[in-house]
Scaffold this active site. Structure first.
Site, short mmCIF file in Angstrom:
data_model
loop_
_atom_site.label_atom_id
_atom_site.label_comp_id
_atom_site.label_asym_id
_atom_site.label_seq_id
_atom_site.Cartn_x
_atom_site.Cartn_y
_atom_site.Cartn_z
N GLY A 47 5.16 -1.36 -0.70
CA GLY A 47 3.75 -1.17 -1.57
C GLY A 47 2.39 -2.38 -0.57
CG HIS A 73 0.48 4.38 -9.79
ND1 HIS A 73 1.33 5.73 -9.51
CD2 HIS A 73 1.57 3.46 -9.58
CE1 HIS A 73 2.34 5.05 -8.63
NE2 HIS A 73 2.64 3.87 -9.46
CG HIS A 129 2.27 -1.59 -9.50
ND1 HIS A 129 3.92 -0.90 -10.30
CD2 HIS A 129 2.66 -0.47 -8.22
CE1 HIS A 129 4.03 0.42 -10.29
NE2 HIS A 129 2.85 0.18 -8.61
CG LEU A 130 -1.64 -5.24 -13.62
CD1 LEU A 130 -2.74 -5.92 -15.15
CD2 LEU A 130 -3.14 -5.54 -12.41
CG ASP A 152 2.01 2.90 -5.83
OD1 ASP A 152 2.12 1.98 -6.79
OD2 ASP A 152 2.62 2.85 -5.37
CG ASN A 177 7.53 -1.07 -11.30
OD1 ASN A 177 5.90 -2.32 -11.75
ND2 ASN A 177 7.75 -1.21 -10.05
CG ASN A 193 9.00 3.22 -1.39
OD1 ASN A 193 9.04 4.05 -0.86
ND2 ASN A 193 9.90 2.87 -2.09
#
Ligand code: DOR
Ligand code: ZN
Ligand code: ZN
Ligand code: ZN
Length: 392
Positions: free
Chosen positions: A284, A18, A20-21, A265, A52, A238
């Site tokens: 985040g 998990h 996010h890039l 995350d 996302n 979140n």
């Protein structure tokens, strides 16, 4: 390049389910290149890049692009996560088959950023995923239960008047999808489990033989909602930071195997998105470069996990969950290996501005943490050593 691992702990390369890039769409906050550098420095040899992005990764064109870009950078295998649904409202299933069959061989699909509200749609997604042998990663939020919620969570946040994502929003989806997975026969993976109630639901579901797995983030193991008293938006995430009793339950569940693995995350955000009022800030936190040390602080220091256990929760189990054949397992002599060398006796003080990530939103800034990644090796090639990345 050789690595002097004397005095270190040799672990299989870490696998993050998990991350996010932000590429494409928000390259001002992270790119595949800067995120790959952070991953290599954090001991990772594989990361799963969340769907996302902007546009959302709901087509094979996009997921194949992310995979190829990751391979061109060459610091870590960047496995794209496909979106479960297409369209703004997310009312239609994405072409999971096309993404699974592409160059990226997408192994995991997620509703992160676009919750699957409709249980019938989720059931169909699980059936489709079962046929493909892939996994649905459930971000475990029922957004209709966050509307008008008075508490970010817990008594501290309630006193502060912070709105947010109550326990019921997480636990109702975990319960729903465990039961849907049971009857659809698909596999569901719970993202960022954050409550003691989720732990009990996972325990129940696993005891029934339901094909469910779960991850927990380093920040939910270490930090609780007492940090919110400053109103510093660096602590906004979140699901939200919860109560100390939740941290205790999550740590015990990870040690026991009720929660299978650690996932970061890692969520980079621009300074202006974090330096505003709490309510307006984006949720985040960064995680790739601090994960190992936070696990050492929360799990290894008190004996809840030994280094063998760290190998299990940061590499072997995540590799098994997504079915990565060349990660998280012992290697034969002469075979190119994915390895991480950790100095268990080191301590270091986190400096947000010195991280490889393009953003600096870490709640661990200025904290002194135990254990440090000394070197990372991807298929026999050194990708990071002594705090420096080694580009292709
Ligand atoms: O805090 C979070 N940030 N949680 C998520 O699920 C998404 C992520 C993001 O994309 O920033
Ligand atoms: Zn959501
Ligand atoms: Zn999420
Ligand atoms: Zn996420």
């Amino acid at each position: 390049q050789t690595v002097d691992g004397r005095g270190g702990v040799l672990l299989p390369g870490f696998v993050d389910l998990h991350t996010h890039l932000r590429e494409p769409g928000r390259e001002d906050t992270e790119t595949i290149e800067t995120g790959s550098a952070a991953a290599a420095l954090g001991g990772y040899t594989a990361v799963f890049a969340m769907a996302n992005t902007d546009p959302v990764a709901d087509t094979a064109v996009l997921t194949d692009h992310v995979w190829r870009r990751g391979q061109a950078v060459g610091l870590v295998d960047v496995h794209p996560v496909g979106a479960v649904t297409v369209g703004l409202q997310g009312t239609q299933l994405a072409e999971l088959g096309a993404m699974a069959d592409g160059d990226a061989h997408v192994k995991m699909f997620s509703d992160d950023g676009k919750c699957v509200h409709d249980p019938l749609l989720m059931r169909r997604a699980l059936e489709y995923a079962r046929g493909l042998g892939v996994l649905i990663a459930q971000h475990a939020e029922e957004p209709r239960l966050t509307v008008g919620a008075i508490a970010h969570e817990g008594p501290n946040a309630a006193r502060l008047g912070l709105a947010g994502w109550p326990r019921s929003a997480e636990e109702s989806i975990v319960a729903r999808d465990a039961i849907l997975a049971r009857d659809a026969g698909g596999r569901v993976h719970i993202c960022h489990a954050s409550t003691a109630g989720t732990v009990e639901l996972l325990r129940w579901a696993k005891a029934q033989g339901i094909a469910i797995t779960a991850e927990v983030t380093p920040h939910h193991l270490l930090l609780d909602d007492s940090r919110l008293q400053t109103y510093d938006a660096v602590n906004k995430v979140n699901p939200p930071l919860r109560e100390d009793s939740d941290c205790v339950a999550l740590r015990a569940a990870l040690a026991e195997g009720v929660i299978d693995c650690v996932a970061t995350d890692h969520a980079p955000h621009a300074e202006q998105e974090k330096c505003c009022e709490f309510a307006a800030a984006r949720p985040g936190m960064l995680g790739l470069q601090t994960a190992l040390s936070v696990i050492a602080a929360t799990m290894v220091a008190d004996g809840a996990l030994d280094w063998r256990g760290v190998a299990r929760v940061m590499s072997e189990r995540p590799a098994e969950i997504v079915g990565l054949p060349d990660q998280g397992r012992p290697i034969a002599i002469g075979e190119p290996a994915n390895l991480t060398v950790v100095d268990p006796d080191a301590t270091w003080t986190v400096d947000a501005s010195a991280l490889a990530s393009r953003s600096a939103n870490t709640p661990f800034d200025s904290m002194t943490l135990p254990a440090r990644v000394v070197a990372t090796v991807l298929r026999g090639r050194v990708t990071a050593i002594d705090g420096e990345v080694r580009a292709l």
